[in-house]
Write an enzyme that holds these catalytic residues in place. Structure first.
Site, PDB file in Angstrom:
ATOM      1  N   HIS A   1      80.524  76.348 152.228  1.00 27.20           N
ATOM      2  CA  HIS A   1      79.208  76.482 152.855  1.00 27.20           C
ATOM      3  C   HIS A   1      78.705  75.118 153.314  1.00 27.20           C
ATOM      4  CE1 HIS A   1      79.393  80.135 150.307  1.00 27.20           C
ATOM      5  NE2 HIS A   1      78.766  80.673 151.341  1.00 27.20           N
TER       6      HIS A   1
ATOM      7  N   ASP B   1      80.651  78.500 156.038  1.00 29.72           N
ATOM      8  CA  ASP B   1      79.613  79.467 156.404  1.00 29.72           C
ATOM      9  C   ASP B   1      78.223  78.838 156.492  1.00 29.72           C
ATOM     10  OD1 ASP B   1      81.699  81.243 156.122  1.00 29.72           O
ATOM     11  OD2 ASP B   1      80.651  82.595 154.753  1.00 29.72           O
TER      12      ASP B   1
HETATM   13 ZN   LIG Z   1      76.362  83.198 154.552  1.00 23.17          ZN
END
Ligand SMILES: [Zn+2]
Length: 259
Positions: A226, A80
């Protein structure tokens, strides 16, 4: 039914919660009227909790269907918050371990670095919708217009760069409020949750994050990762997860028949 059809869970009735909300509030009025204000207040608070709590549960199906595991033996890595300065290094890591991943991108960041989006695709990975501006403090509270704009604008940016619109969507910080589903239906998007996360927020320790993810690594897991975070540990965490996959004999692939 093919695997692709079963995986794509596009909301069919995005407003199905409305009659339930109306019914619950009528019930509150009834309780208040019949049993007095004390019970009425309890009923009011309980009914509100019923509609608020699911917003903060990343894998709750209350407001929209969600994919939280995938069929088959492979693991689905989802990364992400990109694209970021780290994207090229993430791509090199994935290549080194023979892994494929889906990048849930922020529209504004993709528009600023379209070459990185193209590079992600060129190297055989997927690109998906993670809102236009990633308003993480207030995403849960966005109204219908703003929510539609966040999802639509990201969809347009990524479709323009990639040539085809994304099929997957992930809510910012996993929060899905009552207005997400309508935008998902409009863009034929499937919401993706996760089954393995490491809580790699502020002040994280990479080894402990990898350990937390490793506990839930198995066939069909969807792993939340992430890139580009200010703490600077994302690459170490991704590499740690790739090492764990290798040690467990698991392969990271995109969901079958989709991108
Ligand atoms: Zn996010």
């Amino acid at each position: 039914m093919t695997v692709t059809q079963t995986l794509h869970r596009i909301p069919a009735r995005p407003w199905r919660w409305v009659p339930w909300l109306v019914a619950s509030q009528l019930l509150v009025v009834l309780v208040w009227w019949q049993l007095g204000w004390a019970w009425g207040l309890v009923a009011l608070l309980a009914s509100h909790a019923l509609f608020v709590v699911p917003v903060f549960l990343p894998n709750s199906r209350f407001y929209a269907p969600v994919l939280s595991r995938v069929p088959g033996a492979a693991v689905w890595l989802t990364i992400d918050d990109g694209p970021s300065e780290e994207t090229p290094a993430v791509l090199d890591l994935l290549d080194r371990y023979g892994a494929k991943a889906t990048f849930f991108m922020v529209g504004e960041r993709a528009a600023a670095r379209p070459e990185l989006v193209r590079e992600v695709l060129r190297r055989g990975h997927g690109v998906a919708n993670h809102s236009q501006s990633h308003p993480q403090a207030r995403f849960w509270a966005l109204g219908p217009g703003e929510m539609a704009r966040e999802i639509t604008a990201c969809q347009q940016v990524l479709a323009d760069i990639a040539g085809t619109p994304p099929r997957w969507y992930r809510s910012v910080v996993g929060m899905t409020n009552p207005f997400v589903a309508a935008a998902l239906k409009r863009h034929q998007l499937t919401r993706v949750g996760w089954s393995a996360r490491g809580f790699d927020g502020v002040g994280c320790e990479p080894q402990r994050v990898v350990q937390r993810i490793a506990r839930n690594l198995g066939p069909g897991a969807i792993v939340l990762l992430h890139e580009g975070a200010a703490h600077g540990h994302n690459l170490a965490i991704i590499e740690g997860v790739l090492q764990q996959l290798r040690a467990k004999g698991l392969q990271a692939r995109l969901p079958q028949g989709t991108a």
